[in-house]
Design a protein around this motif. Structure first.
Motif, short mmCIF file in Angstrom:
data_model
loop_
_atom_site.label_atom_id
_atom_site.label_comp_id
_atom_site.label_asym_id
_atom_site.label_seq_id
_atom_site.Cartn_x
_atom_site.Cartn_y
_atom_site.Cartn_z
N LEU A 241 -10.37 5.91 8.19
CA LEU A 241 -9.37 5.88 9.27
C LEU A 241 -8.27 4.88 8.96
O LEU A 241 -7.07 5.20 9.08
CB LEU A 241 -10.05 5.54 10.59
N VAL A 242 -8.64 3.68 8.54
CA VAL A 242 -7.62 2.68 8.18
C VAL A 242 -6.75 3.20 7.05
O VAL A 242 -5.52 3.11 7.08
CB VAL A 242 -8.28 1.35 7.78
N GLY A 243 -7.39 3.78 6.04
CA GLY A 243 -6.64 4.29 4.90
C GLY A 243 -5.69 5.41 5.29
O GLY A 243 -4.57 5.49 4.77
N ASP A 244 -6.10 6.27 6.20
CA ASP A 244 -5.23 7.37 6.64
C ASP A 244 -4.00 6.85 7.39
O ASP A 244 -2.90 7.39 7.24
CB ASP A 244 -6.01 8.33 7.54
N VAL A 245 -4.19 5.81 8.21
CA VAL A 245 -3.05 5.21 8.90
C VAL A 245 -2.05 4.66 7.90
O VAL A 245 -0.83 4.88 8.00
CB VAL A 245 -3.52 4.11 9.87
N ILE A 246 -2.54 3.95 6.91
CA ILE A 246 -1.66 3.36 5.90
C ILE A 246 -0.99 4.46 5.08
O ILE A 246 0.22 4.40 4.79
CB ILE A 246 -2.45 2.40 5.00
N HIS A 247 -1.74 5.47 4.71
CA HIS A 247 -1.19 6.56 3.91
C HIS A 247 -0.08 7.29 4.67
O HIS A 247 0.97 7.62 4.10
CB HIS A 247 -2.30 7.54 3.53
N ALA A 248 -0.30 7.56 5.96
CA ALA A 248 0.72 8.25 6.75
C ALA A 248 1.97 7.40 6.93
O ALA A 248 3.08 7.92 7.03
CB ALA A 248 0.14 8.62 8.11
N ALA A 249 1.80 6.08 6.95
CA ALA A 249 2.94 5.18 7.14
C ALA A 249 3.71 4.91 5.86
O ALA A 249 4.91 4.59 5.90
CB ALA A 249 2.45 3.85 7.73
N GLU A 250 3.07 5.05 4.72
CA GLU A 250 3.65 4.58 3.46
C GLU A 250 5.02 5.16 3.14
O GLU A 250 5.92 4.43 2.68
CB GLU A 250 2.68 4.85 2.31
N PRO A 251 5.27 6.46 3.34
CA PRO A 251 6.60 6.98 2.99
C PRO A 251 7.74 6.36 3.79
O PRO A 251 8.91 6.50 3.41
CB PRO A 251 6.48 8.48 3.28
N ARG A 252 7.44 5.69 4.88
CA ARG A 252 8.47 5.13 5.73
C ARG A 252 8.73 3.65 5.46
O ARG A 252 9.67 3.09 6.01
CB ARG A 252 8.07 5.29 7.20
N LEU A 253 7.87 3.01 4.67
CA LEU A 253 7.92 1.56 4.51
C LEU A 253 7.75 1.16 3.06
O LEU A 253 7.25 1.92 2.24
CB LEU A 253 6.80 0.88 5.32
N ARG A 254 8.14 -0.07 2.78
CA ARG A 254 7.74 -0.70 1.53
C ARG A 254 6.60 -1.64 1.87
O ARG A 254 6.77 -2.65 2.53
CB ARG A 254 8.90 -1.49 0.90
N LEU A 255 5.41 -1.29 1.42
CA LEU A 255 4.21 -2.06 1.77
C LEU A 255 4.10 -3.29 0.88
O LEU A 255 4.71 -3.37 -0.18
CB LEU A 255 2.97 -1.18 1.61
N PRO A 256 3.31 -4.28 1.30
CA PRO A 256 3.16 -5.50 0.49
C PRO A 256 2.59 -5.18 -0.88
O PRO A 256 1.72 -4.32 -1.04
CB PRO A 256 2.16 -6.35 1.30
N LEU A 257 3.08 -5.89 -1.88
CA LEU A 257 2.54 -5.74 -3.22
C LEU A 257 1.17 -6.40 -3.31
O LEU A 257 0.94 -7.44 -2.70
CB LEU A 257 3.49 -6.38 -4.24
N LEU A 258 0.29 -5.79 -4.06
CA LEU A 258 -1.04 -6.35 -4.24
C LEU A 258 -0.97 -7.53 -5.21
O LEU A 258 -0.51 -7.40 -6.34
CB LEU A 258 -2.00 -5.29 -4.79
N ARG A 259 -1.42 -8.69 -4.74
CA ARG A 259 -1.39 -9.90 -5.56
C ARG A 259 -2.77 -10.44 -5.90
O ARG A 259 -2.89 -11.48 -6.52
CB ARG A 259 -0.58 -10.98 -4.81
N VAL A 260 -3.80 -9.72 -5.50
CA VAL A 260 -5.16 -10.15 -5.82
C VAL A 260 -5.51 -9.63 -7.21
O VAL A 260 -5.58 -8.42 -7.41
CB VAL A 260 -6.17 -9.63 -4.78
N PRO A 261 -5.75 -10.52 -8.16
CA PRO A 261 -6.06 -10.06 -9.52
C PRO A 261 -7.48 -9.53 -9.63
O PRO A 261 -8.36 -9.91 -8.84
CB PRO A 261 -5.89 -11.33 -10.36
#
Length: 406
Positions: A112-132
């Motif tokens: 569910l969390v992933g689907d919310v983020i996936h649906a939102a992604e085309p509209r936003l620039r999401l934070p870059l992953l900084r965890v190595p």
């Protein structure tokens, strides 16, 4: 001779339903497959085949019957799954006897969390992953130092708000207050990788009134995310615990600030500064040679026998300083949803935008997020966090783009 009337609009077309969607709709409600089959008027064996198939074409009436039995819209069952979940990494903190049904439940919440983020992604620039992702040969102490550096946390300074630090580094955190039989009683947190490419880290944490336990649980899961995405050998729990302690309080600083005369009272200032429980400090000191085995046992006995004056509970249950901080709560997922779908969107309007996930589950998800939008969306009361902050805290935006067909 009579002829059969032809419907003006023709027959309703067949519907392709996806097994993963059927499972999620059932498991997130803790329903048994036999119960769903009975409601839908089909055999359990036939329904189980549907769940285990990638997809199946059904006539419209059967699809509608299944949707009614599950309480989810047909559109949800007919939405191709877009969020993969790395199940193998999901339950590092679970006890060995955790039922598979609880694991399945958390997989559904992660999706569910992933689907919310996936649906939102085309509209936003999401934070870059900084965890190595730490190489296998690197131990937990060095791994914690590398991750501190990657997240911009100086080695000699406390982490003031752990969840906010991780969200700025591209880690999604969800706090979900499962009620009654719907919550996984045997663990405090889980972590996994989600998304089409399994490249988005997610930490799920149980709602708790203990800020100490929440911080340690989240730091523990950060250790798993950075060290154990692919590795399954070794004592992973011990490694994650050592990582968490080092991340919250580096050992060189621990030694510098360790009191000469170690008592529960003398450890309280260290706890308050570095945001670690007394129990975690005792273990951290013992592992690094600052406490003998006898001293460690003595301190634990004192915590078991003494009571915190403010609460009247034994210190092993409620430590001194338990009211000194607010429990950390996340906001990145809510900020993503607000900016992508609008400040005035309501739960029913959001359903079709996020693949048909039901409004009540969306409200539950966002009730664990601490923003004004999340409070209004979920109808929750959030008096503990009157200053939810701004989107600039965790995410930068690009021009909004419309999603075709959303």
């Amino acid at each position: 001779m009579t002829t059969k009337a032809t419907p003006l609009w023709g027959d309703k077309p067949d519907v392709e339903v996806y097994g993963e969607r059927l499972r999620d709709a059932r498991l997130i409600q803790r329903l048994r497959s036999g119960e769903v089959a009975t409601r839908a008027g089909v055999s359990q064996s036939w329904y189980s085949k549907l769940e285990h198939a990638i997809s199946t074409k059904l006539d419209w009436q059967k699809a509608n019957d299944l949707a009614g039995a599950l309480g989810f819209p047909v559109g949800f069952l007919a939405s191709p799954p877009v969020t993969a979940v790395q199940r193998e990494s999901l339950l590092f903190r679970a006890k060995k006897n955790l039922p598979k049904a609880e694991e399945d439940l958390l997989v559904s919440w992660a999706r569910l969390v992933g689907d919310v983020i996936h649906a939102a992604e085309p509209r936003l620039r999401l934070p870059l992953l900084r965890v190595p992702r730490i190489p296998i040969e690197v131990g937990p102490v060095d791994a914690a130092r590398f991750v501190r550096q990657a997240l911009g946390v100086p080695r000699s300074e406390p982490v003031p708000h752990l969840i906010r630090t991780l969200e700025r580094g591209g880690v999604y955190v969800a706090t979900i207050d499962f009620d009654g039989s719907l919550h996984a009683k045997n663990h405090d947190a889980f972590s996994t990788w989600i998304g089409p490419m399994l490249d988005r880290p997610l930490i799920g944490v149980r709602a708790s009134d203990s800020w100490e336990r929440t911080r340690m649980s989240v730091a523990h899961e950060l250790g798993h995310l950075s060290m154990h995405q692919t590795r399954r050998e070794g004592d992973l729990e011990a490694e994650a615990y050592a990582f968490a302690a080092e991340f919250l309080l580096p050992v060189e600083t621990l030694k510098r600030e360790w009191p000469r005369s170690v008592t529960l009272t003398s450890l309280v200032p260290v706890k308050k500064t570095w945001g670690m429980s007394l129990a975690a400090l005792i273990e951290h000191g013992y592992r690094n040679g600052l406490l003998s085995g006898g001293q460690r046992t003595s301190l634990y006995k004192q915590m078991s026998n003494r009571r915190d004056p403010a609460s009247g509970e034994r210190m092993r249950i409620r430590e001194p300083g338990w009211r000194d901080r607010e429990v950390e709560r996340p906001k990145l997922v809510a900020m993503v949803a607000e900016k992508a779908f609008g400040a005035t969107v309501d739960p029913e309007s959001l359903e079709p935008k996020v693949f048909g996930w039901r409004a009540d589950f969306l409200k539950t998800l966002f009730s664990g997020q601490v923003t004004a939008w999340a409070r209004d969306f979920s109808g929750s009361i959030d008096e503990a966090s009157p200053h939810p902050g701004s989107m600039a805290d965790v995410i930068s935006l690009s021009a909004r783009r419309q999603l075709a067909g959303r």
